[in-house]
Design a protein around this motif. Structure first.
Motif, short mmCIF file in Angstrom:
data_model
loop_
_atom_site.label_atom_id
_atom_site.label_comp_id
_atom_site.label_asym_id
_atom_site.label_seq_id
_atom_site.Cartn_x
_atom_site.Cartn_y
_atom_site.Cartn_z
N ALA A 70 0.84 -1.19 0.00
CA ALA A 70 0.00 0.00 0.00
C ALA A 70 0.88 1.25 0.00
CB ALA A 70 -0.92 -0.01 1.22
N GLN A 71 0.30 2.33 -0.44
CA GLN A 71 1.04 3.59 -0.53
C GLN A 71 1.64 3.97 0.82
OE1 GLN A 71 -1.30 6.80 -2.08
NE2 GLN A 71 0.43 8.19 -2.32
N GLY A 72 2.93 4.28 0.82
CA GLY A 72 3.63 4.72 2.02
C GLY A 72 4.23 3.60 2.86
N PHE A 73 3.91 2.32 2.56
CA PHE A 73 4.39 1.22 3.39
C PHE A 73 5.91 1.08 3.32
CE2 PHE A 73 5.67 -3.18 4.11
CZ PHE A 73 5.10 -3.41 5.36
N ILE A 74 6.48 1.18 2.13
CA ILE A 74 7.93 1.02 1.99
C ILE A 74 8.66 2.08 2.81
CG2 ILE A 74 9.86 1.17 0.37
CD1 ILE A 74 8.11 -0.16 -1.71
N GLU A 75 8.15 3.30 2.79
CA GLU A 75 8.80 4.38 3.54
C GLU A 75 8.67 4.16 5.05
OE1 GLU A 75 8.11 5.48 -0.49
OE2 GLU A 75 6.66 4.80 1.03
N LYS A 76 7.52 3.64 5.49
CA LYS A 76 7.30 3.43 6.92
C LYS A 76 8.00 2.17 7.43
CE LYS A 76 2.72 5.62 6.98
NZ LYS A 76 1.25 5.38 7.17
N HIS A 77 8.13 1.16 6.58
CA HIS A 77 8.68 -0.12 7.01
C HIS A 77 9.73 -0.61 6.01
CE1 HIS A 77 5.56 -0.48 10.10
NE2 HIS A 77 4.69 -0.12 9.17
N PRO A 78 10.85 0.11 5.89
CA PRO A 78 11.86 -0.27 4.89
C PRO A 78 12.48 -1.65 5.16
CG PRO A 78 12.71 1.42 6.39
CD PRO A 78 11.24 1.31 6.64
N GLU A 79 12.61 -2.03 6.41
CA GLU A 79 13.23 -3.33 6.71
C GLU A 79 12.33 -4.47 6.25
OE1 GLU A 79 14.80 -6.01 10.50
OE2 GLU A 79 14.30 -3.90 10.78
N ARG A 80 11.05 -4.38 6.53
CA ARG A 80 10.11 -5.44 6.13
C ARG A 80 10.03 -5.56 4.61
NH1 ARG A 80 4.54 -4.67 9.53
NH2 ARG A 80 5.45 -4.04 11.52
N SER A 81 9.85 -4.42 3.94
CA SER A 81 9.69 -4.46 2.49
C SER A 81 10.97 -4.93 1.81
CB SER A 81 9.26 -3.09 1.97
OG SER A 81 10.15 -2.08 2.41
N THR A 82 12.13 -4.49 2.29
CA THR A 82 13.39 -4.92 1.71
C THR A 82 13.59 -6.42 1.89
OG1 THR A 82 14.40 -2.76 2.07
CG2 THR A 82 15.90 -4.62 1.78
N ARG A 83 13.21 -6.93 3.04
CA ARG A 83 13.34 -8.36 3.33
C ARG A 83 12.54 -9.19 2.33
NH1 ARG A 83 11.12 -9.17 8.96
NH2 ARG A 83 9.14 -9.55 7.91
N LEU A 84 11.34 -8.73 2.01
CA LEU A 84 10.49 -9.47 1.08
C LEU A 84 11.02 -9.37 -0.35
CD1 LEU A 84 7.92 -11.17 1.57
CD2 LEU A 84 6.62 -9.28 0.59
N LEU A 85 11.43 -8.17 -0.74
CA LEU A 85 11.94 -7.96 -2.09
C LEU A 85 13.27 -8.69 -2.31
CD1 LEU A 85 11.02 -4.21 -2.42
CD2 LEU A 85 10.06 -6.06 -3.80
N HIS A 86 14.04 -8.87 -1.25
CA HIS A 86 15.29 -9.62 -1.36
C HIS A 86 15.01 -11.07 -1.73
CE1 HIS A 86 19.47 -10.67 -0.62
NE2 HIS A 86 19.06 -11.68 0.12
N THR A 87 13.93 -11.64 -1.18
CA THR A 87 13.57 -13.02 -1.53
C THR A 87 13.27 -13.12 -3.02
OG1 THR A 87 12.56 -13.25 0.66
CG2 THR A 87 12.07 -14.95 -0.95
#
Length: 268
Positions: free
Chosen positions: A163-180
């Protein structure tokens, strides 16, 4: 078609499962890993369930699988895993067993309802549909990724998954998923795209008798809430739920409310 090899991944609880807790098997979507997607939600679910996950072929801890594979093959692999957990005693006698799958794993969840419903007391279809997308587009993506690799999918997936703004609010979570996604095996990913292209159970929903819970993000452009309503309208017993400020990765974007809905939907 061929059944891939998968392994159980304990996401909550240590050692033998307590007899007073039920078992929840969970699966992640294309390009994601079950630990990366479900870790926070598993913590929220741990008071009620022992949470056991599995990774898609060529993702996370599961070995690559470059043979043609269908959603039914994936469901068979999960059913075999559940039976093995019964045989080993990981699932205590009398424990209830549930399943929750995201995106392509939501399709696996529906196939489990069709082919192996006797194994489960309830099934959750999360950010998914009885048919996702266009077969030609999936086959085109399969051919592209097989040549270009999964890192080419990262930018587009980042736009669709959250959702809009999630990557900015939770960079660790989103990066972890995108790394997979970046590390996923290109050939396994391609075979899963082909499996998605071949899946459509809209006309078979009335065959599913195990209780179904659907959970969708209000901002999901891939599988909008209407997909959950369609499933619930077709199955024997079902309830549809929508999370605000969530797109296509509900357990990661809002782990607390995802856990609340699953516990309530599964009778807690």
């Amino acid at each position: 078609m061929s059944t891939p090899e998968i392994t159980a991944i304990r996401l909550s609880g240590e050692g033998e499962a307590a007899p007073d807790k039920d078992i929840l098997f969970v699966g992640a979507g294309l390009g994601t890993g079950v630990h990366a997607l479900w870790a926070e939600a598993a913590t929220e679910l741990a008071d009620r369930f022992h949470v056991i996950g599995w990774d898609l072929p060529g993702h996370g801890e599961s070995p690559a699988h470059n043979e043609p594979t269908s959603i039914a093959d994936l469901a068979n692999a999960v059913a075999d895993l559940v039976r093995a957990q019964h045989a080993s005693g990981t699932i205590p006698a009398g424990a209830k067993v549930y399943y929750a799958g995201v995106s392509v794993n939501g399709e696996v969840a529906l196939q489990l309802g069709l082919d192996h419903g006797d194994l489960f007391d309830g099934i959750a279809v999360v950010c998914s549909a009885a048919k996702i997308g266009d077969p030609a587009a999936w086959n085109e993506r399969a051919a592209y990724v097989e040549q270009a690799g999964t890192p080419t999918m990262v930018a587009g997936s980042a736009e669709k998954w959250f959702a809009q703004g999630f990557i900015e609010k939770h960079p660790e979570r989103s990066t972890r998923l995108l790394h997979t996604l970046q590390e996923a095996d290109r050939f396994s990913y391609a075979r899963l795209c082909e499996a998605l292209a071949g899946f459509d159970v809209r006309e078979r929903l009335n065959e599913i008798t195990v209780p179904i819970v659907t959970l969708h993000g209000a901002e999901d452009g891939v599988c909008p809430p209407a997909a959950g309503e369609e499933i619930v309208a077709g199955v024997a017993t079902g309830s549809a739920h929508v999370l605000e400020n969530v797109a296509h990765q509900a357990p990661l974007e809002d782990p607390r409310q995802t856990a609340v809905i699953l516990k309530e939907g599964f009778g807690a």
